[in-house]
Design a protein around this motif. Structure first.
Motif, PDB file in Angstrom:
ATOM      1  N   LYS A 111       3.866 -12.069   0.412  1.00  0.00           N
ATOM      2  CA  LYS A 111       3.302 -10.966   1.199  1.00  0.00           C
ATOM      3  C   LYS A 111       2.318 -10.159   0.354  1.00  0.00           C
ATOM      4  CE  LYS A 111       7.474  -9.364   2.119  1.00  0.00           C
ATOM      5  NZ  LYS A 111       8.362 -10.493   1.839  1.00  0.00           N
ATOM      6  N   THR A 112       2.786  -9.692  -0.807  1.00  0.00           N
ATOM      7  CA  THR A 112       1.951  -8.860  -1.669  1.00  0.00           C
ATOM      8  C   THR A 112       0.744  -9.643  -2.157  1.00  0.00           C
ATOM      9  OG1 THR A 112       3.891  -7.598  -2.322  1.00  0.00           O
ATOM     10  CG2 THR A 112       1.967  -7.472  -3.762  1.00  0.00           C
TER      11      THR A 112
ATOM     12  N   ASP B  67       6.056  -0.785   0.321  1.00  0.00           N
ATOM     13  CA  ASP B  67       7.249  -1.373  -0.289  1.00  0.00           C
ATOM     14  C   ASP B  67       7.639  -0.537  -1.515  1.00  0.00           C
ATOM     15  OD1 ASP B  67       8.106  -4.745  -1.441  1.00  0.00           O
ATOM     16  OD2 ASP B  67       9.179  -2.849  -1.559  1.00  0.00           O
TER      17      ASP B  67
ATOM     18  N   ASN C  81       4.654  -3.281  -5.685  1.00  0.00           N
ATOM     19  CA  ASN C  81       3.958  -4.418  -6.293  1.00  0.00           C
ATOM     20  C   ASN C  81       2.472  -4.444  -5.944  1.00  0.00           C
ATOM     21  OD1 ASN C  81       6.758  -6.721  -5.888  1.00  0.00           O
ATOM     22  ND2 ASN C  81       6.282  -5.350  -7.569  1.00  0.00           N
TER      23      ASN C  81
ATOM     24  N   ASP D 213       1.095  -3.806   3.222  1.00  0.00           N
ATOM     25  CA  ASP D 213       2.034  -4.715   2.562  1.00  0.00           C
ATOM     26  C   ASP D 213       3.453  -4.239   2.846  1.00  0.00           C
ATOM     27  OD1 ASP D 213       2.984  -5.506  -0.868  1.00  0.00           O
ATOM     28  OD2 ASP D 213       3.148  -6.701   0.948  1.00  0.00           O
TER      29      ASP D 213
HETATM   30 MG   LIG Z   1       5.884  -7.891  -1.956  1.00  0.00          MG
END
Ligand SMILES: [Mg+2]
Ligand SMILES: Nc1ncnc2c1ncn2[C@@H]1O[C@H](COP(=O)(O)OP(=O)(O)OP(=O)(O)O)[C@@H](O)[C@H]1O
Ligand SMILES: Nc1ncnc2c1ncn2[C@@H]1O[C@H](COP(=O)(O)OP(=O)(O)OP(=O)(O)O)[C@@H](O)[C@H]1O
Ligand SMILES: [Mg+2]
Lengths: 253, 253
Positions: free
Chosen positions: B16-17, B40, B44, B125
């Motif tokens: 995802k990131t 998040d 990250n 994110d």
């Molecule tokens: Mg992530």
């Protein structure tokens, strides 16, 4: 007296479920009565051990929220001496439901009390977060195994996890300690893997297991057959290293 | 009129990131004004774009919970046309704090309203869960990009995610749709990767991007330098495929 160990790390995809089910299976096959508790709404530990979640009568949600007796929730698996308390997506509702209750971090600890002494080892597979479900697992445990993926983001999150464990130890569970850190998805061909291992070994010294889990495709194939690696492909590298880890965990405890 | 897209999947470690920051960087370098929102608590996306979280005055927590004006929270990055709303561990407290509030899923949507039209593209994110932070992201978005790791557990979680998106669409955000599914960490040498791609393509047909992101070690090295792949190693395979994905996303939208 069952030793309860959480397998935790808020970083996602680092090998928590893979470590929980394969370590538990190896220890069960050595003759120890072992229980896996799936406390992740994704229910990967349950499907990884062959549980058909659509046919389940009860799951961990019923145990914690609906107070169904634990003996009715525990399922056997196809591995001798290995049982599981399964999870389904229903568990996702527990975070919000517990949020407003007093004593919200102790629900799991209290509900496993009746059967704790029937097992030699109990492993709790945690979700990728430091929310209420993971706090319940840490509160119910005597120690934590931390799977650490040999990557930058995973290393970055380690201090947050260590801080959370110390907070839980100070405020809620004085017995809690780090059982050990196990490197996962190690790829000897990359500098990144080698750097992560070096940095963590220097800092955490004896808390790091000697056994390192390499990247091994058989480990990621096994869950689609609902079997731990020692049943799916006992001669694979993945099976070998989780057997080694089991020996190390048994020796240290 | 900024197009707001969530990058979401409750399965952990699926990319995802990596997808949010590299896709955003490629689109920014094509001249589009782009914003990444890190929702998040691991932060990250923030560290992956070179933000030093210890020196931040404000982060997304201040925006949502303390109502600090958004212009004071947005940071620039070392990439032209790319800004970020960073996250720190403070955000972990937001889940519990929002749990008891009315209208708890709309906080992010309302707080980004003032600057929405200053950006052409906004990528959020998401953390590895379907909790309140992800619901806030889905509510603030017009569509969702789903990174799908080519592994069994990731495939197993896809139907849960699709169900959640339809629920949010029905109850909270009628505009929400799937922007596309992108395969990540594809390893052409393994049957598992090929099987996952075949199954998903058959079922989701046009919703799947043609661009497939292979496993590429340069992608996992870039975050330790705080740079997206097109800055860290523009000639790598990782940089090439995220450029291709950017072209595809721009064409489809
Ligand atoms: Mg992530
Ligand atoms: N040593 C390994 N070699 C190859 N693949 C692995 C290895 N360990 C785990 N995997 C695979 O990597 C993916 C992530 O592992 P796993 O699901 O166990 O991590 P997790 O930390 O439990 O994830 P989550 O944060 O979503 O709970 C899975 O698809 C798994 O099959
Ligand atoms: N295509 C790729 N090739 C190699 N490594 C990758 C690739 N994509 C991501 N990675 C690495 O894999 C790990 C997981 O990716 P990432 O952190 O982006 O996933 P995520 O879904 O955001 O995780 P989380 O669920 O914890 O938020 C990271 O260490 C990242 O650097
Ligand atoms: Mg897991």
């Amino acid at each position: 007296m069952g030793k309860v160990i959480s397998v935790a790390n808020q970083k996602g995809g680092v090998g928590k479920t893979t470590t929980a089910i394969n370590l538990a299976a190896c220890i069960a096959l050595k003759g120890y009565k072992t229980l896996v508790i799936d406390s992740d709404p994704q229910g990967n530990a349950s499907s990884g051990l062959g549980i058909n979640r659509d046919r389940l009568k009860y799951c961990i949600y019923d145990l914690i929220i609906n107070e169904v007796p634990i003996k009715e929730v525990v399922c056997s698996t196809r591995v001798r001496n290995l049982d599981i308390i399964p999870a389904t997506i229903q568990l996702a509702g527990a975070e919000v439901e517990l949020a407003s209750r007093d004593n919200r971090e102790n629900y799991l600890k209290e509900s496993i009390q009746p059967i704790k002494d029937e097992y030699d080892w109990i492993f709790i597979d945690c979700p990728p977060s430091l929310g209420i479900l993971t706090l319940n697992a840490l509160n119910a445990s005597r120690s934590v195994i931390i799977p650490l993926q040999c990557e930058y983001y995973a290393l970055e999150g380690l201090s947050q996890l260590i801080n959370t464990i110390s907070l839980v130890k100070k405020r809620m569970n004085r017995d809690l300690s780090i059982e050990g850190i196990v490197f996962t998805m190690f790829d000897a061909r990359t500098n990144l893997s080698i750097q992560v291992v070096d940095q963590v070994k220097t800092h955490f010294k004896r808390q790091v297991y000697r056994t390192i889990i390499p990247r091994n495709v058989r480990l990621s194939e096994a869950p689609s057959h609902g079997k731990p690696i020692v049943v799916y492909d006992p001669r694979s590298k993945g099976a070998e290293v989780y057997q080694d880890l089991a020996v190390e965990v048994l020796k240290r405890a």
